[in-house]
Design an enzyme around this catalytic site. Structure first.
Site, mmCIF file in Angstrom:
data_model
loop_
_atom_site.group_PDB
_atom_site.id
_atom_site.type_symbol
_atom_site.label_atom_id
_atom_site.label_comp_id
_atom_site.label_asym_id
_atom_site.label_seq_id
_atom_site.Cartn_x
_atom_site.Cartn_y
_atom_site.Cartn_z
ATOM 1 N N TYR A 52 0.798 -1.137 -0.024
ATOM 2 C CA TYR A 52 -0.018 -0.088 -0.013
ATOM 3 C C TYR A 52 0.810 1.389 0.046
ATOM 4 C CZ TYR A 52 -3.726 -3.281 1.654
ATOM 5 O OH TYR A 52 -4.561 -4.230 1.931
ATOM 6 N N HIS A 110 0.311 -11.789 2.362
ATOM 7 C CA HIS A 110 -0.692 -11.178 1.605
ATOM 8 C C HIS A 110 -1.545 -12.181 0.564
ATOM 9 C CE1 HIS A 110 -1.480 -6.757 0.351
ATOM 10 N NE2 HIS A 110 -2.551 -7.613 0.271
HETATM 11 P P1 NDP Z 1 -14.292 -1.340 1.380
HETATM 12 O O1 NDP Z 1 -15.325 -2.480 1.298
HETATM 13 O O2 NDP Z 1 -13.810 -0.956 2.886
HETATM 14 O O3 NDP Z 1 -15.008 -0.132 0.753
HETATM 15 C C1 NDP Z 1 -14.073 1.271 0.790
HETATM 16 C C2 NDP Z 1 -14.711 1.832 -0.529
HETATM 17 O O4 NDP Z 1 -16.084 2.082 0.028
HETATM 18 C C3 NDP Z 1 -14.049 3.235 -0.685
HETATM 19 O O5 NDP Z 1 -14.192 3.625 -2.223
HETATM 20 C C4 NDP Z 1 -14.760 4.379 0.248
HETATM 21 O O6 NDP Z 1 -14.704 5.757 -0.128
HETATM 22 C C5 NDP Z 1 -16.100 3.677 0.274
HETATM 23 N N1 NDP Z 1 -16.861 3.898 1.601
HETATM 24 C C6 NDP Z 1 -16.389 3.716 2.906
HETATM 25 N N2 NDP Z 1 -17.334 3.933 3.792
HETATM 26 C C7 NDP Z 1 -18.344 4.138 3.207
HETATM 27 C C8 NDP Z 1 -19.891 4.620 3.542
HETATM 28 N N3 NDP Z 1 -20.026 4.451 4.792
HETATM 29 N N4 NDP Z 1 -20.715 4.693 2.655
HETATM 30 C C9 NDP Z 1 -20.328 4.850 1.160
HETATM 31 N N5 NDP Z 1 -19.034 4.472 0.798
HETATM 32 C C10 NDP Z 1 -18.115 4.257 1.716
HETATM 33 O O7 NDP Z 1 -13.184 -1.735 0.407
HETATM 34 P P2 NDP Z 1 -11.466 -2.042 0.631
HETATM 35 O O8 NDP Z 1 -11.134 -2.841 -0.638
HETATM 36 O O9 NDP Z 1 -10.856 -0.883 1.019
HETATM 37 O O10 NDP Z 1 -11.342 -2.988 1.885
HETATM 38 C C11 NDP Z 1 -11.211 -2.762 2.942
HETATM 39 C C12 NDP Z 1 -9.521 -2.853 3.541
HETATM 40 O O11 NDP Z 1 -9.481 -4.577 3.353
HETATM 41 C C13 NDP Z 1 -8.482 -2.176 2.769
HETATM 42 O O12 NDP Z 1 -8.592 -0.930 2.933
HETATM 43 C C14 NDP Z 1 -7.424 -2.927 3.046
HETATM 44 O O13 NDP Z 1 -6.874 -2.552 4.432
HETATM 45 C C15 NDP Z 1 -8.048 -4.397 3.039
HETATM 46 N N6 NDP Z 1 -7.797 -5.220 1.752
HETATM 47 C C16 NDP Z 1 -7.032 -6.415 1.866
HETATM 48 C C17 NDP Z 1 -6.800 -7.117 0.600
HETATM 49 C C18 NDP Z 1 -5.815 -8.371 0.635
HETATM 50 O O14 NDP Z 1 -5.781 -8.745 -0.400
HETATM 51 N N7 NDP Z 1 -5.711 -8.826 2.043
HETATM 52 C C19 NDP Z 1 -7.310 -6.608 -0.537
HETATM 53 C C20 NDP Z 1 -8.228 -5.484 -0.515
HETATM 54 C C21 NDP Z 1 -8.165 -4.721 0.710
HETATM 55 P P3 NDP Z 1 -13.918 6.806 0.801
HETATM 56 O O15 NDP Z 1 -12.682 6.259 1.249
HETATM 57 O O16 NDP Z 1 -13.880 7.712 -0.415
HETATM 58 O O17 NDP Z 1 -14.803 7.100 1.741
#
Ligand code: NDP
Length: 274
Positions: A52, A110
């Site tokens: 990241y 990962h």
């Molecule tokens: P999420 O399901 O957490 O969704 C994040 C997205 O939703 C962003 O675009 C955010 O926008 C938006 N969002 C957040 N809260 C709200 C809300 N209350 N209402 C509307 N929209 C919202 O997706 P992620 O893919 O980020 O997954 C979460 C975490 O998991 C990652 O940040 C990471 O730490 C981990 N991860 C791990 C992976 C792995 O391979 N181990 C792969 C992918 C993720 P904004 O920021 O603009 O609010």
């Protein structure tokens, strides 16, 4: 946010069941702010990864919060190109340097990489024995990847972080985790926002007077799944953390369970990790 839920990992370590994800959060002020707002709101777990490229800001955000190091649970992850014994030892050393801490709380592999699993996991066991990480786990491991790991492991993974949301409920992987006492942790717990317009979620949210994101995050917790929703927005970080003052009914849980259509938005671990 009152965030009382923790899971006790194999190592006896208490892990908060809810935390902040920082995938796609830029390093510098943006990640520092997100971490600070989350910690102000009562979050006590931050989920980052070497790939990241924001570990520096995560560490700075934790320091600026004024909380003691032991009050914040820090997870980071080993990137695919660093798998192997010596390279894994060097990768955690680099992450610790970027974060500015002397240990992390959880170090995850990962993505599975079957040709490296034995050596990589041996390195994680060593890092844990050295106190450089309090707990060790995996991410994106399917049941067959867990079987392969367990064939040579001394210690079972404490956590398996996988894509998990109402449209991809990962029943087989969760069952395999349960057999090992491994906590499932959901990435993309709100399907990167795509689940929030679902009418079933919407009607539950309306009835309870909460938001769709809060319903989905509460569902994870009631299913025993740890969550790490990501946001860079102050209002959404607060909203996503405010999931401890209401409960879902058995009918709500069943209605959400019925939304499982096996829809993956991220890569398939059988073809991604290498
Ligand atoms: P999420 O399901 O957490 O969704 C994040 C997205 O939703 C962003 O675009 C955010 O926008 C938006 N969002 C957040 N809260 C709200 C809300 N209350 N209402 C509307 N929209 C919202 O997706 P992620 O893919 O980020 O997954 C979460 C975490 O998991 C990652 O940040 C990471 O730490 C981990 N991860 C791990 C992976 C792995 O391979 N181990 C792969 C992918 C993720 P904004 O920021 O603009 O609010």
């Amino acid at each position: 946010m009152n965030n009382p839920l923790t899971a006790t990992l194999h190592e006896g370590v208490e892990m908060p069941m809810h935390g902040l994800g920082v995938f796609q959060t830029p390093d510098g002020e943006e990640v520092i702010n997100a971490v600070n707002w989350a910690l102000e709101d009562g979050y006590r777990l931050i989920d980052t990864a070497m790939i990241y490229r924001n570990e520096t800001g995560v560490g700075e955000g934790i320091r600026r919060s004024g909380l003691a190091r032991e009050e914040v649970f820090v997870t980071t992850k080993l990137w695919n190109s660093d798998q192997g014994y010596e390279t894994t030892l060097a990768a955690l050393d680099a992450s610790l340097g970027l974060l500015g801490v002397d240990h992390v709380d959880l170090y995850l592999v990962h993505w599975p990489s079957p040709e490296h699993t034995e050596a990589t996991w041996r390195a994680l066991e060593h890092l844990q024995a050295q106190g450089l990480t309090r707990a060790i786990g995996v991410s994106n491991f399917k049941p067959h990847h867990l079987d392969q790991l367990m064939a040579t492991a001394q210690i079972a993974p404490s956590v398996n972080q996988v894509e998990l949301h109402p449209n991809l409920q990962q029943q087989e992987t969760r069952a395999a985790c349960a057999e090992l006492g491994t906590i499932p942790q959901a990435w993309s717990p709100i399907k990167q926002g795509q689940i929030l317009s679902d009418p079933v979620i919407g009607s539950i949210a309306q009835r309870l007077g909460v938001t769709p994101a809060q319903v989905v995050l509460r569902w994870h917790l009631e299913e025993g799944i740890a969550t790490i929703p990501k946001s860079v927005r102050r209002d959404r970080i607060r909203e996503n953390g405010d999931v401890f003052s209401f409960t879902l009914t058995e009918q709500d849980l069943d209605a959400i369970r019925a939304l499982d259509i096996g829809d993956r938005i991220g890569p398939d671990p059988d073809t991604f990790g290498g």
